[in-house]
Design a protein around this motif. Sequence first.
Motif, mmCIF file in Angstrom:
data_model
loop_
_atom_site.group_PDB
_atom_site.id
_atom_site.type_symbol
_atom_site.label_atom_id
_atom_site.label_comp_id
_atom_site.label_asym_id
_atom_site.label_seq_id
_atom_site.Cartn_x
_atom_site.Cartn_y
_atom_site.Cartn_z
ATOM 1 N N SER A 1 -25.321 0.230 7.259
ATOM 2 C CA SER A 1 -25.766 -1.162 7.087
ATOM 3 C C SER A 1 -27.117 -1.432 7.730
ATOM 4 O O SER A 1 -27.764 -2.422 7.403
ATOM 5 C CB SER A 1 -24.716 -2.125 7.646
ATOM 6 O OG SER A 1 -24.657 -2.047 9.056
ATOM 7 N N THR A 2 -27.564 -0.550 8.635
ATOM 8 C CA THR A 2 -28.879 -0.733 9.260
ATOM 9 C C THR A 2 -29.942 0.177 8.651
ATOM 10 O O THR A 2 -30.990 0.394 9.252
ATOM 11 C CB THR A 2 -28.806 -0.493 10.782
ATOM 12 O OG1 THR A 2 -28.293 0.808 11.031
ATOM 13 C CG2 THR A 2 -27.943 -1.542 11.461
ATOM 14 N N GLY A 3 -29.672 0.727 7.448
ATOM 15 C CA GLY A 3 -30.702 1.455 6.722
ATOM 16 C C GLY A 3 -30.617 2.969 6.772
ATOM 17 O O GLY A 3 -31.506 3.653 6.261
ATOM 18 N N LYS B 1 -32.365 8.221 9.173
ATOM 19 C CA LYS B 1 -33.338 7.154 8.919
ATOM 20 C C LYS B 1 -34.591 7.572 9.664
ATOM 21 O O LYS B 1 -34.569 7.711 10.890
ATOM 22 C CB LYS B 1 -32.825 5.816 9.433
ATOM 23 C CG LYS B 1 -33.788 4.674 9.277
ATOM 24 C CD LYS B 1 -33.149 3.404 9.835
ATOM 25 C CE LYS B 1 -34.100 2.258 9.854
ATOM 26 N NZ LYS B 1 -33.480 1.073 10.489
ATOM 27 N N ASP C 1 -29.360 6.614 5.605
ATOM 28 C CA ASP C 1 -28.890 7.215 4.361
ATOM 29 C C ASP C 1 -27.978 8.390 4.681
ATOM 30 O O ASP C 1 -28.194 9.112 5.649
ATOM 31 C CB ASP C 1 -30.072 7.737 3.538
ATOM 32 C CG ASP C 1 -30.977 6.627 3.052
ATOM 33 O OD1 ASP C 1 -30.460 5.554 2.687
ATOM 34 O OD2 ASP C 1 -32.210 6.835 3.052
#
Length: 98
Positions: A49-51, A66, A53
């Motif tokens: 949810s904070t980016g 990330k 992958d």
Amino acid sequence: MKSRLAILLTSLAIGTAWAQPQQPPQVKPPTCVSQYSEAAAMSPGLLISTGFDIKAAIPGGVWLQKDREVYFCNTGRAADGETLCWKLRVPVKGQACQ
């Protein structure tokens, strides 16, 4: 001859009485090179949810990335207080082995 033997036995007995008790050698716990640090406040859902992958998945775990930050997280059900994710870092020597 008997007096020499008696003197020798007496000196051995006195020598062992005065000898210091030997202490066992100090055993250091083994140390390892660790390239992970616990990320106790993280979970796979929070990282996604904070980016982050998903870069790879294996049964029971995922690798999340990330930019240059990389985490490995367990994907199974965890008990309360159990660590779910670990952050990949430059290896550090001298940590206790687990």
